[in-house]
Design a protein around this motif. Structure first.
Motif, short mmCIF file in Angstrom:
data_model
loop_
_atom_site.label_atom_id
_atom_site.label_comp_id
_atom_site.label_asym_id
_atom_site.label_seq_id
_atom_site.Cartn_x
_atom_site.Cartn_y
_atom_site.Cartn_z
N HIS A 1 -61.01 -4.68 -47.96
CA HIS A 1 -61.53 -5.95 -47.46
C HIS A 1 -62.59 -5.73 -46.37
O HIS A 1 -63.54 -6.52 -46.27
CB HIS A 1 -60.40 -6.82 -46.94
N SER B 1 -63.86 -6.13 -53.01
CA SER B 1 -63.11 -7.19 -52.35
C SER B 1 -63.76 -8.52 -52.69
O SER B 1 -64.98 -8.61 -52.79
CB SER B 1 -63.11 -7.00 -50.83
N TRP C 1 -57.78 -10.54 -55.25
CA TRP C 1 -57.26 -10.41 -53.90
C TRP C 1 -56.16 -9.37 -53.81
O TRP C 1 -55.87 -8.87 -52.74
CB TRP C 1 -56.75 -11.77 -53.40
N ILE D 1 -64.06 -10.88 -50.73
CA ILE D 1 -64.72 -11.39 -49.53
C ILE D 1 -66.23 -11.25 -49.67
O ILE D 1 -66.99 -12.10 -49.18
CB ILE D 1 -64.18 -10.67 -48.27
#
Length: 177
Positions: free
Chosen positions: A7, A66, A134, A68
């Motif tokens: 992440h 990730s 995730w 993100i």
């Protein structure tokens, strides 16, 4: 790679790659449009920049790094892409068109006013919503579990199962060589 490191790298990629992708899109579209309007030719440099930008956007949307990265990139593209609609509604100039040089300005206005930046932002946001992105990778068990063999020993009959009928070897598979 641990989930924390994955992440963290996603945050770094989400902060570095979307501005590069946006600059590549703006330059590629602006240069391609300019060459087509002025000389009625295809700018192969602009096509190459657009292809490289497509690879960067595909990496943001589909990498196992990730989600993100795609979340941050999607929010950036969406926030810039929504500005023309906010301008039309509020009648206040919000787009920083005067700050960009020639080809970038042309590509920026083309992508923004056609709504393509909103579509790219939504694509990146939707790519980050899948729960499987995730989760981290499956970990291996610490040590293998060894089971004790009951071959040839009589096990007591369970009170919850129906009584056995026939020989005990009726359900064992027969291995042939």
């Amino acid at each position: 790679m641990s989930n924390g490191a994955r992440h963290a790298l996603g945050v770094v990629a989400g902060l570095l790659l979307p501005p590069l992708a946006a600059a590549g899109l703006w330059y590629g579209v602006g240069q391609l449009t300019l060459q087509a309007q002025q000389a009625f030719q295809i700018s192969w440099i602009a096509v190459g920049v657009l292809a490289a930008t497509g690879v960067v956007l595909a990496f943001l949307a589909a990498s196992r790094l990730s989600p993100i990265a795609s979340l941050v990139g999607g929010l950036a593209f969406l926030s810039v892409g929504v500005l023309p609609f906010v301008e039309m509604y509020t009648r206040i100039r919000l787009l920083p068109v005067d700050l960009l040089p020639g080809e970038l300005r042309n590509g920026f206005t083309t992508l923004t006013y056609t709504g393509l930046q909103v579509m790219i932002g939504l694509m990146l946001l939707v790519a980050s919503f899948f729960p499987s992105r995730w989760r981290g990778s499956a970990r291996e068990p610490a040590e293998p579990v060894e089971y004790e063999s009951t071959w040839g020993t009589a096990s007591p009959q369970s009170p919850y199962l129906p009584p056995r009928s026939g020989s005990e070897d009726a359900t064992r598979p027969m291995y042939r060589e």
